[in-house]
Design a protein around this motif. Structure first.
Motif, PDB file in Angstrom:
ATOM      1  N   ASP A  73      -9.952 -18.443  36.691  1.00  0.00           N
ATOM      2  CA  ASP A  73     -10.298 -18.113  38.063  1.00  0.00           C
ATOM      3  C   ASP A  73     -11.268 -19.173  38.557  1.00  0.00           C
ATOM      4  OD1 ASP A  73     -10.899 -17.026  40.498  1.00  0.00           O
ATOM      5  OD2 ASP A  73     -11.576 -15.077  39.748  1.00  0.00           O
ATOM      6  N   GLY A  74     -10.720 -20.226  39.137  1.00  0.00           N
ATOM      7  CA  GLY A  74     -11.542 -21.324  39.627  1.00  0.00           C
ATOM      8  C   GLY A  74     -12.256 -22.033  38.496  1.00  0.00           C
ATOM      9  N   ALA A  75     -13.586 -22.074  38.571  1.00  0.00           N
ATOM     10  CA  ALA A  75     -14.394 -22.762  37.562  1.00  0.00           C
ATOM     11  C   ALA A  75     -14.669 -21.886  36.358  1.00  0.00           C
ATOM     12  CB  ALA A  75     -15.711 -23.232  38.175  1.00  0.00           C
ATOM     13  N   TRP A  76     -14.017 -20.724  36.301  1.00  0.00           N
ATOM     14  CA  TRP A  76     -14.231 -19.772  35.211  1.00  0.00           C
ATOM     15  C   TRP A  76     -12.931 -19.466  34.490  1.00  0.00           C
ATOM     16  CZ3 TRP A  76     -19.044 -17.498  34.124  1.00  0.00           C
ATOM     17  CH2 TRP A  76     -20.051 -17.806  35.035  1.00  0.00           C
ATOM     18  N   VAL A  77     -13.061 -19.143  33.208  1.00  0.00           N
ATOM     19  CA  VAL A  77     -11.943 -18.582  32.456  1.00  0.00           C
ATOM     20  C   VAL A  77     -12.389 -17.234  31.906  1.00  0.00           C
ATOM     21  CG1 VAL A  77     -10.969 -20.814  31.805  1.00  0.00           C
ATOM     22  CG2 VAL A  77     -12.628 -19.700  30.289  1.00  0.00           C
ATOM     23  N   ILE A 112     -12.528  -4.739  27.689  1.00  0.00           N
ATOM     24  CA  ILE A 112     -13.729  -5.572  27.754  1.00  0.00           C
ATOM     25  C   ILE A 112     -13.312  -6.998  28.091  1.00  0.00           C
ATOM     26  CG2 ILE A 112     -15.712  -6.486  26.492  1.00  0.00           C
ATOM     27  CD1 ILE A 112     -15.821  -3.961  24.880  1.00  0.00           C
ATOM     28  N   ARG A 113     -13.875  -7.518  29.166  1.00  0.00           N
ATOM     29  CA  ARG A 113     -13.535  -8.868  29.630  1.00  0.00           C
ATOM     30  C   ARG A 113     -14.754  -9.777  29.499  1.00  0.00           C
ATOM     31  NH1 ARG A 113     -10.514 -10.016  35.318  1.00  0.00           N
ATOM     32  NH2 ARG A 113      -8.872  -8.952  34.110  1.00  0.00           N
ATOM     33  N   VAL A 114     -14.531 -10.947  28.929  1.00  0.00           N
ATOM     34  CA  VAL A 114     -15.579 -11.962  28.759  1.00  0.00           C
ATOM     35  C   VAL A 114     -15.278 -13.133  29.680  1.00  0.00           C
ATOM     36  CG1 VAL A 114     -16.682 -13.562  27.160  1.00  0.00           C
ATOM     37  CG2 VAL A 114     -15.990 -11.290  26.362  1.00  0.00           C
ATOM     38  N   TRP A 115     -16.243 -13.458  30.527  1.00  0.00           N
ATOM     39  CA  TRP A 115     -16.127 -14.596  31.448  1.00  0.00           C
ATOM     40  C   TRP A 115     -16.929 -15.775  30.902  1.00  0.00           C
ATOM     41  CZ3 TRP A 115     -13.461 -14.527  36.173  1.00  0.00           C
ATOM     42  CH2 TRP A 115     -12.995 -13.286  36.600  1.00  0.00           C
ATOM     43  N   LEU A 116     -16.329 -16.964  30.942  1.00  0.00           N
ATOM     44  CA  LEU A 116     -17.006 -18.189  30.518  1.00  0.00           C
ATOM     45  C   LEU A 116     -16.772 -19.288  31.551  1.00  0.00           C
ATOM     46  CD1 LEU A 116     -15.857 -18.329  26.769  1.00  0.00           C
ATOM     47  CD2 LEU A 116     -18.083 -17.542  27.610  1.00  0.00           C
ATOM     48  N   PRO A 117     -17.788 -20.088  31.845  1.00  0.00           N
ATOM     49  CA  PRO A 117     -17.550 -21.234  32.704  1.00  0.00           C
ATOM     50  C   PRO A 117     -16.712 -22.283  31.967  1.00  0.00           C
ATOM     51  CG  PRO A 117     -19.788 -21.286  31.869  1.00  0.00           C
ATOM     52  CD  PRO A 117     -19.188 -19.982  31.415  1.00  0.00           C
ATOM     53  N   VAL A 118     -15.841 -22.949  32.693  1.00  0.00           N
ATOM     54  CA  VAL A 118     -15.025 -24.008  32.061  1.00  0.00           C
ATOM     55  C   VAL A 118     -15.918 -25.110  31.532  1.00  0.00           C
ATOM     56  CG1 VAL A 118     -13.236 -25.753  32.433  1.00  0.00           C
ATOM     57  CG2 VAL A 118     -13.019 -23.481  33.497  1.00  0.00           C
ATOM     58  N   HIS A 119     -16.922 -25.479  32.308  1.00  0.00           N
ATOM     59  CA  HIS A 119     -17.882 -26.518  31.895  1.00  0.00           C
ATOM     60  C   HIS A 119     -19.277 -25.946  31.924  1.00  0.00           C
ATOM     61  CE1 HIS A 119     -14.896 -29.705  31.907  1.00  0.00           C
ATOM     62  NE2 HIS A 119     -14.461 -29.260  33.062  1.00  0.00           N
ATOM     63  N   GLN A 120     -20.026 -26.172  30.846  1.00  0.00           N
ATOM     64  CA  GLN A 120     -21.397 -25.695  30.770  1.00  0.00           C
ATOM     65  C   GLN A 120     -22.316 -26.580  31.614  1.00  0.00           C
ATOM     66  OE1 GLN A 120     -22.715 -22.987  29.192  1.00  0.00           O
ATOM     67  NE2 GLN A 120     -20.608 -22.378  28.721  1.00  0.00           N
ATOM     68  N   PRO A 121     -23.228 -25.972  32.373  1.00  0.00           N
ATOM     69  CA  PRO A 121     -24.205 -26.787  33.102  1.00  0.00           C
ATOM     70  C   PRO A 121     -25.095 -27.557  32.134  1.00  0.00           C
ATOM     71  CG  PRO A 121     -24.812 -24.455  33.153  1.00  0.00           C
ATOM     72  CD  PRO A 121     -23.441 -24.525  32.550  1.00  0.00           C
ATOM     73  N   ASN A 122     -25.532 -28.722  32.582  1.00  0.00           N
ATOM     74  CA  ASN A 122     -26.460 -29.570  31.802  1.00  0.00           C
ATOM     75  C   ASN A 122     -25.813 -30.127  30.536  1.00  0.00           C
ATOM     76  OD1 ASN A 122     -28.495 -28.882  33.694  1.00  0.00           O
ATOM     77  ND2 ASN A 122     -28.948 -27.006  32.508  1.00  0.00           N
TER      78      ASN A 122
END
Length: 281
Positions: free
Chosen positions: A203-207, A270-280
């Motif tokens: 979903d956009g910048a998230w998986v 149970i759904r786990v959301w993660l950003p595609v790219h980690q900040p920093n």
């Protein structure tokens, strides 16, 4: 989501959710080793099964080789082709010719199965303790599912509904542990036979990935406490109450979140959301 479902998105105020804290690191490793210990018998069974029939096939092939050598040796001293044909018939030569390829094919499949399990174990136990790297989230889920397979297959049918995901920046070992905790909890919530569905999508910048079961479900009160350290509804000896608390800390470290949807008697998702790219990074 119905009125009986609860979405969990706030961080329980507890030191153990600071996953970089030395105590949390120690507990994470302890929980991981406990999980591997719990699954060891199942993994051993999964490996022992193909090893058993490969070993049996090798013994059969050894007997066939002895018979074939007798036929080959006989060509040096038989007086007629008739005698050779009789020997071949006595040793069931035609059956041996048909059975050898089948035994070799079955043995190859068994060794491939063992190789697959060992590969999954190596990936699951990846030791990149502090490293985030671009990796295949589906590979993490698949390898963990292989490791936990024996714990699940007698309780539930597993259905995979995977979307298309880009490479994701995450800590492989830690996310594998999250997947493991969710799978084992889902399996243990099912009393007889049920279903566990694994889904992924972007979903956009998230998986996100989610584990849904057809188990007993949870009350709203239990849902509010499932990420508390040492809280468990499992019988003594079946859980430490640390799995979901540490999973929450891991997801927090990944700048993600966990959503929980559950109804008593209707199962849990149970759904786990993660950003595609980690900040920093």
């Amino acid at each position: 989501m119905t009125n009986n479902d609860t979405q969990v998105g706030s961080n329980p105020a507890n030191l153990l959710n600071q996953i970089d804290h030395p105590l949390a690191v120690h507990l994470l490793q302890t929980e991981k080793m406990a999980g591997i210990g719990q699954l060891a018998a199942g993994v051993a069974h999964e490996i022992n099964n193909p090893v058993g029939y490969v070993f049996s096939n090798l013994k059969t092939l050894a007997g066939y080789m002895q018979d074939m050598l007798k036929i080959i040796d006989a060509t040096d001293h038989v007086e007629s082709m008739g005698e050779l044909h009789q020997l071949k018939k006595a040793l069931d030569y035609d059956y041996i010719r048909q059975d050898v390829p089948a035994l070799l094919r079955e043995s190859e499949e068994g060794m491939d199965r063992i190789k697959h399990i060992i590969s999954a174990l190596k990936y699951f136990s990846h030791t990149d303790d502090d490293s985030f790297r671009l990796a295949d989230l589906h590979q993490s889920i698949e390898s963990t599912l292989t490791v936990a397979g024996n714990e699940i297959k007698y309780r539930a049918q597993v259905i995979k509904q995977f979307g298309v995901l880009p490479p994701v920046q995450f800590n492989v070992s830690q996310i594998n542990q999250v997947v493991m905790n969710l799978l084992i909890n889902a399996a243990q919530s099912i009393e007889n036979s049920g279903m566990i569905t694994l889904r992924t999508n972007q979903d956009g910048a998230w998986v996100w990935f989610e584990v849904e079961d057809t188990g007993c479900g949870m009350t709203a009160e239990i849902q509010q406490r499932i990420f508390e350290p040492f809280y468990t509804t499992k019988p003594v000896g079946q859980g430490t109450g640390m799995g979901l608390a540490l999973s929450y800390g891991i997801v927090q470290k990944h700048n993600g979140r966990i959503d929980v949807f559950s109804r008593v008697g209707h199962g849990t998702r149970i759904r786990v959301w993660l950003p595609v790219h980690q900040p920093n990074f």
